[in-house]
Design a protein around this motif. Sequence first.
Motif, PDB file in Angstrom:
ATOM      1  N   LEU A  14       0.823  -1.201   0.000  1.00  0.00           N
ATOM      2  CA  LEU A  14       0.000   0.000   0.000  1.00  0.00           C
ATOM      3  C   LEU A  14       0.860   1.255   0.000  1.00  0.00           C
ATOM      4  O   LEU A  14       0.568   2.215  -0.714  1.00  0.00           O
ATOM      5  CB  LEU A  14      -0.941  -0.003   1.199  1.00  0.00           C
ATOM      6  CG  LEU A  14      -1.943   1.142   1.272  1.00  0.00           C
ATOM      7  CD1 LEU A  14      -2.836   1.130   0.038  1.00  0.00           C
ATOM      8  CD2 LEU A  14      -2.772   1.041   2.521  1.00  0.00           C
ATOM      9  N   SER A  15       1.941   1.259   0.761  1.00  0.00           N
ATOM     10  CA  SER A  15       2.790   2.447   0.790  1.00  0.00           C
ATOM     11  C   SER A  15       3.524   2.639  -0.534  1.00  0.00           C
ATOM     12  O   SER A  15       3.749   3.766  -0.966  1.00  0.00           O
ATOM     13  CB  SER A  15       3.772   2.385   1.951  1.00  0.00           C
ATOM     14  OG  SER A  15       4.693   1.335   1.765  1.00  0.00           O
ATOM     15  N   ASN A  18       0.929   4.090  -2.899  1.00  0.00           N
ATOM     16  CA  ASN A  18       0.693   5.502  -2.579  1.00  0.00           C
ATOM     17  C   ASN A  18       1.842   6.372  -3.060  1.00  0.00           C
ATOM     18  O   ASN A  18       1.617   7.494  -3.531  1.00  0.00           O
ATOM     19  CB  ASN A  18       0.477   5.684  -1.083  1.00  0.00           C
ATOM     20  CG  ASN A  18      -0.877   5.193  -0.632  1.00  0.00           C
ATOM     21  OD1 ASN A  18      -1.782   5.038  -1.429  1.00  0.00           O
ATOM     22  ND2 ASN A  18      -0.994   4.930   0.659  1.00  0.00           N
ATOM     23  N   LEU A  22       1.309   9.291  -5.801  1.00  0.00           N
ATOM     24  CA  LEU A  22       1.698  10.663  -5.494  1.00  0.00           C
ATOM     25  C   LEU A  22       2.686  11.201  -6.529  1.00  0.00           C
ATOM     26  O   LEU A  22       2.561  12.326  -7.004  1.00  0.00           O
ATOM     27  CB  LEU A  22       2.301  10.742  -4.092  1.00  0.00           C
ATOM     28  CG  LEU A  22       2.786  12.109  -3.648  1.00  0.00           C
ATOM     29  CD1 LEU A  22       1.619  13.070  -3.539  1.00  0.00           C
ATOM     30  CD2 LEU A  22       3.516  12.003  -2.332  1.00  0.00           C
TER      31      LEU A  22
END
Length: 83
Positions: A14-15, A18, A22
């Motif tokens: 998930l990171s 993200n 971004l």
Amino acid sequence: MRFGPGILQQPSTLSVFNAILLTLTLLLIPFAILPIFLSLERIPQTLLRASDDPVAGLQTFPRITLPLSVPAAASRAGSPLSS
């Protein structure tokens, strides 16, 4: 393998997602904003000054600004990377 202060043994999926989201957002925002900004700059000042009447002030955006800037926004919605 340890990352950071030992909180995570592996980077979270998930990171990573993200971070990619971004990065792509920050890279592609200028391609979306610049054409819209340029279309707003091309609106003749005489039209904006003519609608500067206090009574018609609320109608300036929907009747002048929005119709003249929709083509640029629509072109960006169709293909964000084309110039």
